[in-house]
Design a protein around this motif. Structure first.
Motif, PDB file in Angstrom:
ATOM      1  N   ASN A  62      -7.440   4.365   4.209  1.00 55.96           N
ATOM      2  CA  ASN A  62      -8.593   3.339   3.870  1.00 55.96           C
ATOM      3  C   ASN A  62      -8.530   2.108   4.653  1.00 55.96           C
ATOM      4  O   ASN A  62      -9.465   1.380   4.803  1.00 55.96           O
ATOM      5  CB  ASN A  62      -8.518   3.019   2.338  1.00 55.96           C
ATOM      6  CG  ASN A  62      -8.861   4.135   1.364  1.00 55.96           C
ATOM      7  OD1 ASN A  62      -9.789   4.850   1.811  1.00 55.96           O
ATOM      8  ND2 ASN A  62      -8.119   4.533   0.335  1.00 55.96           N
ATOM      9  N   ASP A  87      -2.950   6.012   1.166  1.00 59.52           N
ATOM     10  CA  ASP A  87      -4.064   4.670   1.000  1.00 59.52           C
ATOM     11  C   ASP A  87      -4.151   4.054   2.252  1.00 59.52           C
ATOM     12  O   ASP A  87      -5.371   3.603   2.789  1.00 59.52           O
ATOM     13  CB  ASP A  87      -3.671   4.163  -0.113  1.00 59.52           C
ATOM     14  CG  ASP A  87      -4.833   2.936  -0.537  1.00 59.52           C
ATOM     15  OD1 ASP A  87      -5.901   2.988  -0.072  1.00 59.52           O
ATOM     16  OD2 ASP A  87      -4.364   2.124  -1.156  1.00 59.52           O
ATOM     17  N   GLU A 145      -7.422  10.546  -0.804  1.00 63.10           N
ATOM     18  CA  GLU A 145      -6.956  10.227   0.563  1.00 63.10           C
ATOM     19  C   GLU A 145      -5.673  11.336   1.022  1.00 63.10           C
ATOM     20  O   GLU A 145      -5.635  11.987   2.170  1.00 63.10           O
ATOM     21  CB  GLU A 145      -6.228   8.854   0.370  1.00 63.10           C
ATOM     22  CG  GLU A 145      -7.068   7.833   0.166  1.00 63.10           C
ATOM     23  CD  GLU A 145      -7.326   7.378  -1.478  1.00 63.10           C
ATOM     24  OE1 GLU A 145      -8.230   6.532  -1.526  1.00 63.10           O
ATOM     25  OE2 GLU A 145      -7.138   8.459  -2.185  1.00 63.10           O
ATOM     26  N   ILE A 148      -5.228   7.152  -6.332  1.00 66.15           N
ATOM     27  CA  ILE A 148      -5.332   8.085  -5.030  1.00 66.15           C
ATOM     28  C   ILE A 148      -5.557   9.306  -5.572  1.00 66.15           C
ATOM     29  O   ILE A 148      -4.591   9.775  -6.140  1.00 66.15           O
ATOM     30  CB  ILE A 148      -3.841   7.835  -4.143  1.00 66.15           C
ATOM     31  CG1 ILE A 148      -3.468   6.330  -3.985  1.00 66.15           C
ATOM     32  CG2 ILE A 148      -3.734   8.670  -3.304  1.00 66.15           C
ATOM     33  CD1 ILE A 148      -2.244   6.081  -3.620  1.00 66.15           C
ATOM     34  N   TYR A 163       0.699  -1.089  -0.035  1.00 64.97           N
ATOM     35  CA  TYR A 163       0.047   0.137  -0.031  1.00 64.97           C
ATOM     36  C   TYR A 163       1.052   1.309  -0.188  1.00 64.97           C
ATOM     37  O   TYR A 163       1.818   1.322   0.766  1.00 64.97           O
ATOM     38  CB  TYR A 163      -0.875   0.121   1.395  1.00 64.97           C
ATOM     39  CG  TYR A 163      -1.882  -0.963   1.350  1.00 64.97           C
ATOM     40  CD1 TYR A 163      -3.268  -0.935   0.927  1.00 64.97           C
ATOM     41  CD2 TYR A 163      -1.553  -2.277   2.030  1.00 64.97           C
ATOM     42  CE1 TYR A 163      -4.059  -2.066   1.172  1.00 64.97           C
ATOM     43  CE2 TYR A 163      -2.472  -3.351   2.057  1.00 64.97           C
ATOM     44  CZ  TYR A 163      -3.922  -3.128   1.723  1.00 64.97           C
ATOM     45  OH  TYR A 163      -4.567  -4.178   1.759  1.00 64.97           O
TER      46      TYR A 163
END
Length: 242
Positions: A116, A112, A148, A145, A108
């Protein structure tokens, strides 16, 4: 949550403070961070330049350096996009096929992951001034993205985030593109910085060190009153001895 950290080669060599700030941010979000000091690169520079055999060799080392069960975090949408999208070209139907799929599902980009997965957005960061956010090509188009990092920046005390004209346009870096097509690359950086200054910004913020390095180079050469900052540096600003 226990996570493994991947630091991009650009950041390791040129902006190690951002790497340390990434650790601080993750630890403040409640993570236990482990780092394999033998890690090097995801292979993206070689891959983008067309040297796929060399990219595969570097990618092989990357995959073997992480556990299949580990959550892997990197403060780079560019590296995340490389692993998630382009490792298929290198490792599909190879002996590392299954390991590749596991790592692809576990890696990741920082913002993010924070927003998330952890659903953690307030770090007590403080930064006075006005900023624009630059959507890197990899962040926007490869990692999807957008909201975010803006959400995280909205929680920074004293920071006013304003819109950037043509914010989704490339900054002009593009790895070797900046070397092979210097004139075009420089003009793209100029346009990005001019738009940021027209918005009255003190800072240009992004998730990718490579973009910021390119833009800061243009800023420094022309002695302009604006500064680039990585998202991790902003989130750690004002509390982590930065």
């Amino acid at each position: 949550m226990k996570i493994e950290l991947f630091i991009p080669c650009f950041m390791d060599q040129l902006h190690p403070d951002t790497a340390w700030n990434t650790v601080k941010v993750l630890e403040k979000a409640g993570c236990t961070v482990t780092y394999n000091a033998e890690q090097t690169c995801c292979g993206q520079p070689a891959f983008n330049a067309g040297f796929w055999d060399e990219a595969k060799e570097v990618g092989n080392k990357f995959l073997k350096g992480f556990s299949e069960e580990s959550v892997i975090i990197t403060p780079s949408a560019s590296c995340t996009g490389m692993v998630k999208n382009y490792y298929n070209d290198l490792f599909t139907n190879t002996t590392l096929h299954n390991k590749c799929r596991a790592v692809q599902g576990n890696i990741y980009e920082l913002s993010d992951f924070l927003v998330n997965i952890l659903q953690f957005d307030y770090f007590g960061a403080e930064l006075d001034g006005r900023a624009v956010y630059h959507d890197s090509c990899s962040g926007l188009r490869e990692c999807h993205i957008k909201a975010e990092p803006r959400h995280l920046l909205s929680k920074v005390l004293g920071l006013e985030l304003v819109d950037l004209v043509d914010g989704e346009t490339c900054c002009g870096f593009g790895g070797t593109f900046a070397v092979k097509f210097e004139g075009i690359s420089t003009a793209m950086a100029q346009q990005k910085v001019d738009n940021a200054m027209a918005a009255g910004a003190d800072y240009i913020i992004s998730t990718d060190t490579s973009c910021l390095m390119h833009l800061q180079g243009y800023i420094d050469k022309n002695n302009l009153p604006i500064k680039t900052m990585h998202l991790a540096d902003v989130l750690a600003h004002g509390w982590g001895n930065v």
